[in-house]
Structure formats: structure tokens, C-alpha cells
Design a protein around this motif. Sequence first.
Motif, PDB file in Angstrom:
ATOM      1  N   ARG A  14       0.828  -1.222  -0.063  1.00 55.70           N
ATOM      2  CA  ARG A  14       0.050  -0.097   0.215  1.00 55.70           C
ATOM      3  C   ARG A  14       0.703   1.066  -0.116  1.00 55.70           C
ATOM      4  NH1 ARG A  14      -2.448  -0.660   6.004  1.00 55.70           N
ATOM      5  NH2 ARG A  14      -0.795   0.004   6.984  1.00 55.70           N
ATOM      6  N   PHE A  15       0.293   2.269  -0.698  1.00 56.71           N
ATOM      7  CA  PHE A  15       0.971   3.518  -0.742  1.00 56.71           C
ATOM      8  C   PHE A  15       0.285   4.855  -0.080  1.00 56.71           C
ATOM      9  CE2 PHE A  15       1.905   7.285  -3.790  1.00 56.71           C
ATOM     10  CZ  PHE A  15       3.152   7.432  -3.413  1.00 56.71           C
ATOM     11  N   LYS A  16      -1.053   4.561  -0.372  1.00 58.48           N
ATOM     12  CA  LYS A  16      -1.915   5.960  -0.192  1.00 58.48           C
ATOM     13  C   LYS A  16      -3.229   5.474   0.571  1.00 58.48           C
ATOM     14  CE  LYS A  16       0.511   9.824  -1.134  1.00 58.48           C
ATOM     15  NZ  LYS A  16       0.438  10.961  -0.505  1.00 58.48           N
ATOM     16  N   THR A  17      -3.735   6.165   1.240  1.00 60.79           N
ATOM     17  CA  THR A  17      -5.092   6.141   1.833  1.00 60.79           C
ATOM     18  C   THR A  17      -6.094   7.057   1.218  1.00 60.79           C
ATOM     19  OG1 THR A  17      -4.332   5.132   3.924  1.00 60.79           O
ATOM     20  CG2 THR A  17      -6.580   5.775   3.867  1.00 60.79           C
ATOM     21  N   VAL A  18      -7.275   6.516   0.732  1.00 61.32           N
ATOM     22  CA  VAL A  18      -8.076   7.521  -0.129  1.00 61.32           C
ATOM     23  C   VAL A  18      -9.593   6.978   0.240  1.00 61.32           C
ATOM     24  CG1 VAL A  18      -6.767   7.829  -1.948  1.00 61.32           C
ATOM     25  CG2 VAL A  18      -8.337   5.919  -2.114  1.00 61.32           C
ATOM     26  N   PRO A  19     -10.696   8.002   0.285  1.00 62.12           N
ATOM     27  CA  PRO A  19     -12.020   7.511   0.358  1.00 62.12           C
ATOM     28  C   PRO A  19     -12.395   6.370  -0.159  1.00 62.12           C
ATOM     29  CG  PRO A  19     -11.628  10.055   0.032  1.00 62.12           C
ATOM     30  CD  PRO A  19     -10.453   9.244  -0.391  1.00 62.12           C
ATOM     31  N   ALA A  20     -12.884   5.433   0.493  1.00 65.48           N
ATOM     32  CA  ALA A  20     -13.529   4.451  -0.349  1.00 65.48           C
ATOM     33  C   ALA A  20     -14.860   4.957  -1.406  1.00 65.48           C
ATOM     34  CB  ALA A  20     -14.098   3.214   0.524  1.00 65.48           C
ATOM     35  N   GLU A  21     -15.438   5.679  -0.952  1.00 61.55           N
ATOM     36  CA  GLU A  21     -16.599   6.180  -1.886  1.00 61.55           C
ATOM     37  C   GLU A  21     -16.167   6.507  -3.252  1.00 61.55           C
ATOM     38  OE1 GLU A  21     -19.728   9.830  -2.150  1.00 61.55           O
ATOM     39  OE2 GLU A  21     -19.101   9.083  -0.371  1.00 61.55           O
ATOM     40  N   LEU A  22     -15.153   7.437  -3.280  1.00 62.24           N
ATOM     41  CA  LEU A  22     -14.648   7.473  -4.742  1.00 62.24           C
ATOM     42  C   LEU A  22     -13.784   6.052  -5.289  1.00 62.24           C
ATOM     43  CD1 LEU A  22     -13.008  11.047  -4.120  1.00 62.24           C
ATOM     44  CD2 LEU A  22     -14.980  10.382  -5.423  1.00 62.24           C
ATOM     45  N   ALA A  23     -13.016   5.490  -4.452  1.00 61.79           N
ATOM     46  CA  ALA A  23     -12.347   4.460  -4.777  1.00 61.79           C
ATOM     47  C   ALA A  23     -13.377   3.359  -5.503  1.00 61.79           C
ATOM     48  CB  ALA A  23     -11.453   3.791  -3.899  1.00 61.79           C
ATOM     49  N   LYS A  24     -14.123   3.044  -5.005  1.00 59.10           N
ATOM     50  CA  LYS A  24     -15.467   2.178  -5.560  1.00 59.10           C
ATOM     51  C   LYS A  24     -16.053   2.380  -6.905  1.00 59.10           C
ATOM     52  CE  LYS A  24     -17.198   1.028  -1.120  1.00 59.10           C
ATOM     53  NZ  LYS A  24     -18.364   0.828  -0.070  1.00 59.10           N
ATOM     54  N   LYS A  25     -15.633   3.829  -7.188  1.00 57.05           N
ATOM     55  CA  LYS A  25     -16.130   4.279  -8.632  1.00 57.05           C
ATOM     56  C   LYS A  25     -15.386   3.608  -9.621  1.00 57.05           C
ATOM     57  CE  LYS A  25     -18.910   7.920  -6.889  1.00 57.05           C
ATOM     58  NZ  LYS A  25     -19.275   9.558  -6.993  1.00 57.05           N
ATOM     59  N   VAL A  26     -14.059   3.423  -9.175  1.00 55.83           N
ATOM     60  CA  VAL A  26     -12.973   3.116 -10.041  1.00 55.83           C
ATOM     61  C   VAL A  26     -12.489   1.747 -10.114  1.00 55.83           C
ATOM     62  CG1 VAL A  26     -10.557   3.685 -10.778  1.00 55.83           C
ATOM     63  CG2 VAL A  26     -12.148   5.477  -9.883  1.00 55.83           C
ATOM     64  N   PHE A  27     -12.597   1.123  -9.061  1.00 54.79           N
ATOM     65  CA  PHE A  27     -11.988  -0.285  -8.562  1.00 54.79           C
ATOM     66  C   PHE A  27     -12.947  -1.207  -8.066  1.00 54.79           C
ATOM     67  CE2 PHE A  27      -8.299   2.712  -7.901  1.00 54.79           C
ATOM     68  CZ  PHE A  27      -7.734   2.217  -9.134  1.00 54.79           C
ATOM     69  N   SER A  28     -12.675  -2.539  -8.144  1.00 52.77           N
ATOM     70  CA  SER A  28     -13.429  -3.368  -7.259  1.00 52.77           C
ATOM     71  C   SER A  28     -12.939  -3.671  -5.975  1.00 52.77           C
ATOM     72  CB  SER A  28     -13.378  -4.923  -7.988  1.00 52.77           C
ATOM     73  OG  SER A  28     -14.470  -4.715  -9.107  1.00 52.77           O
ATOM     74  N   LEU A  29     -13.054  -3.475  -4.906  1.00 49.40           N
ATOM     75  CA  LEU A  29     -12.403  -3.483  -3.370  1.00 49.40           C
ATOM     76  C   LEU A  29     -12.753  -4.834  -2.747  1.00 49.40           C
ATOM     77  CD1 LEU A  29     -12.928   0.234  -2.604  1.00 49.40           C
ATOM     78  CD2 LEU A  29     -10.982  -0.513  -3.595  1.00 49.40           C
ATOM     79  N   LYS A  30     -11.564  -4.836  -1.818  1.00 51.74           N
ATOM     80  CA  LYS A  30     -11.512  -6.203  -1.129  1.00 51.74           C
ATOM     81  C   LYS A  30     -12.450  -6.029   0.169  1.00 51.74           C
ATOM     82  CE  LYS A  30      -6.910  -7.500  -2.319  1.00 51.74           C
ATOM     83  NZ  LYS A  30      -5.831  -7.621  -2.027  1.00 51.74           N
ATOM     84  N   THR A  31     -12.636  -4.443   0.502  1.00 54.15           N
ATOM     85  CA  THR A  31     -13.197  -4.281   1.975  1.00 54.15           C
ATOM     86  C   THR A  31     -14.442  -3.207   1.640  1.00 54.15           C
ATOM     87  OG1 THR A  31     -12.641  -3.157   3.905  1.00 54.15           O
ATOM     88  CG2 THR A  31     -11.555  -2.184   2.009  1.00 54.15           C
ATOM     89  N   ASP A  32     -15.182  -3.099   2.706  1.00 56.21           N
ATOM     90  CA  ASP A  32     -16.425  -2.207   2.711  1.00 56.21           C
ATOM     91  C   ASP A  32     -16.074  -1.002   3.775  1.00 56.21           C
ATOM     92  OD1 ASP A  32     -17.611  -3.326   0.816  1.00 56.21           O
ATOM     93  OD2 ASP A  32     -18.864  -4.668   2.457  1.00 56.21           O
ATOM     94  N   LYS A  33     -14.791  -0.990   4.119  1.00 55.79           N
ATOM     95  CA  LYS A  33     -14.366   0.212   5.108  1.00 55.79           C
ATOM     96  C   LYS A  33     -14.644   1.601   4.475  1.00 55.79           C
ATOM     97  CE  LYS A  33     -11.206  -2.319   7.531  1.00 55.79           C
ATOM     98  NZ  LYS A  33      -9.874  -2.580   7.847  1.00 55.79           N
ATOM     99  N   THR A  34     -14.683   2.748   5.182  1.00 55.26           N
ATOM    100  CA  THR A  34     -14.874   4.272   4.653  1.00 55.26           C
ATOM    101  C   THR A  34     -13.529   4.466   3.857  1.00 55.26           C
ATOM    102  OG1 THR A  34     -14.141   5.111   6.849  1.00 55.26           O
ATOM    103  CG2 THR A  34     -16.577   4.647   6.480  1.00 55.26           C
TER     104      THR A  34
END
Length: 62
Positions: A14-34
Motif C-alpha cells: 500500500r502507498f496511500k489511503t483514499v476515501p472508499a466512496e470515490l475508489a469504489k467508482k474506479v475499482f473493485s475493492l476487497k473491503t467495505d471500510k470508509t
Amino acid sequence: MDKICDVVECSNERFKTVPAELAKKVFSLKTDKTKVHLCKEHYKEYKKKTKEERDVDRADWI
């Protein structure tokens, strides 16, 4: 604790932490965290694909 990217099928560090709300629009994520962790490559892609939306969010604070 895992220090890897939260994007599905990515095992890079990992390199940076970002808001999950925006990241979900771009990627499929492993987690449901914020907030989610992205590796350097996914962070660069995230920045490119969410640039307009992040600019609008910043403008709302002014």
C-alpha cells in the motif's frame, strides 16, 4: 496487519489511503471500510479517473 493494496487481485504494498466512496467508482475493492489503501500504481490511476470529482469536492469547501 496486511500492508497491501485493497484492490481485488492486487498484492502490491500500500502507498496511500483514499476515501472508499470515490475508489469504489474506479475499482473493485476487497473491503467495505470508509477508507481504503491503494498501491502506487492504483493510486495514480485513481487520481486520473477521479480528478474532476475531487476538484468539485474541493470547490464545495471554499
